[in-house]
Enzyme design. Structure first.
Site, PDB file in Angstrom:
ATOM      1  N   GLU A 364      73.485 -15.276  -9.344  1.00  0.00           N
ATOM      2  CA  GLU A 364      74.186 -14.196 -10.048  1.00  0.00           C
ATOM      3  C   GLU A 364      75.672 -14.479 -10.316  1.00  0.00           C
ATOM      4  OE1 GLU A 364      71.504 -10.452  -8.520  1.00  0.00           O
ATOM      5  OE2 GLU A 364      73.091 -11.134  -7.197  1.00  0.00           O
TER       6      GLU A 364
HETATM    7  C1  TNX Z   1      69.659  -9.767  -5.597  1.00  0.00           C
HETATM    8  S1  TNX Z   1      68.410 -12.145  -4.376  1.00  0.00           S
HETATM    9  C2  TNX Z   1      70.598 -10.502  -4.915  1.00  0.00           C
HETATM   10  C3  TNX Z   1      71.404  -9.861  -3.862  1.00  0.00           C
HETATM   11  C4  TNX Z   1      71.090  -8.404  -3.723  1.00  0.00           C
HETATM   12  C5  TNX Z   1      69.622  -8.186  -3.848  1.00  0.00           C
HETATM   13  C6  TNX Z   1      69.196  -6.785  -3.633  1.00  0.00           C
HETATM   14  C7  TNX Z   1      69.787 -12.693  -4.662  1.00  0.00           C
HETATM   15  C8  TNX Z   1      69.904 -14.108  -4.536  1.00  0.00           C
HETATM   16  N1  TNX Z   1      70.757 -11.855  -5.046  1.00  0.00           N
HETATM   17  O1  TNX Z   1      72.764 -10.052  -4.118  1.00  0.00           O
HETATM   18  O2  TNX Z   1      71.543  -7.975  -2.481  1.00  0.00           O
HETATM   19  O3  TNX Z   1      69.199  -8.591  -5.129  1.00  0.00           O
HETATM   20  O4  TNX Z   1      67.818  -6.669  -3.623  1.00  0.00           O
END
Ligand code: TNX
Length: 597
Positions: A364
């Site tokens: 992300e």
């Molecule tokens: C996605 S899974 C994210 C996290 C969040 C999560 C909540 C991932 C690598 N990144 O930053 O906490 O979703 O479900």
């Protein structure tokens, strides 16, 4: 794919009742077939002294009730073993001695027996437990063989890890009251027969996000105990994120001091000192659990930027962040100072971490251009290699050039992912954490009081019903290192809430990681799992009384000396889904540090 209809999660309330009936029928049939408890000629009598104050007949545990399901189970009717007050634990060597100490520490509180650890070469008192380390034993690096006969219990393995897993199996073969922290009057019988067992995958883990909400050392040690029960062998700690930097770094002290001072919702946060982290790692190692530290880069870095504004793209420290959005922050991938920060931090973490893995996040980073992102990740992969560790990253790093041995943690929700499959063909291995099956921060059902729903509801069946070996198209089973269940903690604020989200889904993921595919069977799993509810209750753990599981009716606790066993008073009856989470789940103390050898 096994996607189910929307609306499935409005579970039919009659289902558990039907399952309960089926279970009762099975037990009744068992009772007709099996010799009456304690009455067969070759069964030792119950321990003297315990019989008179025994208010209820022993709960029956069957040899096949183990979670995760063992590779091979061969019951021998009438060959039960009964643990008596004079039992000893015999060991064959120093490395077995440490595991024997752990076994004794597990069994002493509830039995009240002394269970001395003695050398196997000494003359044997009748009716004990023997742990044998035999390098020649053909059980693999984590497997074991367990034999229960009327004369004793014997566990054999090639390694201490194998013995330790065998001990977890032994523990599950005793009545649920073995989990009581105080002595219980119980008939400590184990069902007769043999188990041979070894894991399907070498990496079986869970992740705890200590960044969104901070969890102190005692909470983390308790989670390690939970992993060990179910033969999970990796604890991934998500140590940094926008809301907090949770590990002291000597060369950049403001990271933890400033960056660790808040958490989601504005609470005081916290961080681990180097000694705290060493304690976690050592406690895990004693339980054959490897800690996988994650420093999430280049995104999810607001906390670092609050501490060192020079790393921010505009050079200005942002305010602390206590919300739950993602994807807005990043360290400047064009600034050389960023790479000094990366090398210093990863170098210190690597030096503190005995395990082989270093997780660099990579998820992300929405605001970083793809070319800058790829350059950053490639360079960071090289920094990890220079520390001697193997790099792990979320599957967003898949498009980047391969690095020797690298592991991608896949959290997709669809089984098609050509970019990840391509990275696998270039040499990457996968740890599977599918968002819609393994994300334990997802709600169980719409009325679950905490948790997310972006990947859907994950009831126990959904957590269980997938196959890591075939889940991602184009990824062969031999490229799958294993499975991991992440617990993100934006909405999870306490130890009880952690346990409520882990149980009963964590054992489902553990079984996918450990058990041969041939044992996979929802109905069988659900029935085996049901017997674990009373274990969790006796251990003072919170859990979700999922209506999918035919939890046994409460059995009056056979107390001895007024044992103060945590009751299930705050759990509703088995047929009612639990929507409230108990705020207190037993002793607030940390689990005792592992018994030293
Ligand atoms: C996605 S899974 C994210 C996290 C969040 C999560 C909540 C991932 C690598 N990144 O930053 O906490 O979703 O479900």
């Amino acid at each position: 794919m096994d996607e189910r209809e929307p609306g499935h999660h409005a579970l039919p309330v009659h289902e558990p009742a039907a399952a309960e009936l089926a279970r009762a029928a099975t037990r009744a049939a068992d009772d007709l077939l099996a010799p009456p408890s304690g009455a067969s000629d070759d069964r030792p009598a119950p321990p003297s002294g315990a019989a008179d104050d025994r208010p209820v007949p022993p709960a029956r545990v069957r040899l096949g009730d183990v979670v995760p399901a063992p590779e091979r189970v061969t019951p021998v009717p009438g060959a039960d073993f009964v643990l008596t007050p004079d039992a000893a634990i015999r060991v064959s060597g120093d490395d077995a001695r440490a595991v024997a100490g752990q076994l004794a520490a597990l069994l002493r509180p509830a039995t009240g027996y002394p269970l001395p650890v003695t050398d196997a070469t000494r003359p044997e008192p009748a009716g004990g437990i023997t742990l044998t380390l035999a390098a020649s034993a053909d059980h693999g690096p984590e497997g074991y063989r367990l034999d229960v006969t009327p004369d004793g219990v014997r566990i054999e393995a090639a390694t201490p890890a194998g013995l330790f897993h065998g001990v977890q199996t032994l523990r599950q073969l005793l009545p649920a009251t073995i989990e009581s922290p105080l002595p219980v009057a119980e008939h400590w019988a184990l069902p007769g027969g043999s188990i041979t067992d070894r894991p399907r995958f070498s990496y079986r883990g869970a992740m705890l996000d200590v960044a969104r909400h901070f969890f102190g050392v005692p909470d983390v040690l308790r989670v390690i105990d939970h992993l060990a029960r179910y033969k999970l062998n990796h604890l991934h700690l998500h140590l940094t994120d926008d809301q907090g930097w949770r590990i002291a770094i000597d060369s950049w002290p403001r990271l933890a001091e400033v960056g660790g001072a808040v958490e989601v919702g504005g609470g005081p946060g916290g961080h681990y000192t180097r000694d705290d982290y060493r304690r976690i790692v050592a406690y895990a190692a004693e339980r054959h659990v490897t800690v996988v530290p994650e420093i999430d880069l280049p995104g999810h870095t607001n906390a670092a930027l609050t501490a060192y504004g020079e790393l921010a793209p505009d050079g200005v420290a942002p305010p602390p962040y206590t919300g739950t959005e993602v994807g807005f922050s990043y360290v400047d991938p064009t600034n050389e100072r960023t790479y000094e920060f990366v090398a210093d931090v990863l170098g210190e973490i690597a030096a503190l971490t005995p395990g082989p893995w270093l997780h660099i996040g990579g998820d992300e980073a929405f605001k970083v251009r793809p070319d800058a992102y790829a350059a950053f990740v490639e360079r960071t992969q090289r920094v990890v290699a220079a520390t001697g560790k193997t790099v792990v990253g979320w599957h967003q790093i898949a498009p980047v050039a391969h690095a020797e041995g690298r592991v991608l943690q896949w959290w997709g929700t669809k089984g098609e992912d050509p970019v990840t499959a391509d990275a696998v063909h270039r040499g990457a291995r996968l740890v599977l954490s599918p968002g819609n099956h393994a994300y334990l921060d997802m709600k169980y059902a719409p009325d679950t009081p905490i948790g997310h729903d972006w990947a859907g509801m994950i009831d126990v069946r959904r957590a269980y019903d997938w196959d890591p070996g075939t889940h991602v198209a184009g990824v062969p089973a031999d490229a799958v290192l294993g499975v991991e269940a992440p617990l993100w903690t934006e909405s999870v604020t306490s130890r009880a809430e952690v346990e409520f989200m882990l149980f009963p889904r964590l054992p489902a993921i553990a079984e996918l990681g450990w058990s041969p595919r041939a044992t996979h069977d929802w109905a069988g799993f659900r029935d085996r799992l049901a017997g674990h509810g009373p274990r969790w209750a006796a251990a003072g753990m919170a859990f979700h009384r999922s209506p999918e599981i035919p939890w046994p009716a409460e059995r009056p606790t056979p107390t001895k000396r007024q044992a103060a066993i945590p009751t299930q008073a705050d759990h509703p009856t088995p047929s009612a889904p639990q929507t409230a989470i108990p705020t207190q789940t037993g002793p607030e103390e940390a689990p005792a540090p592992g018994p030293s050898a």
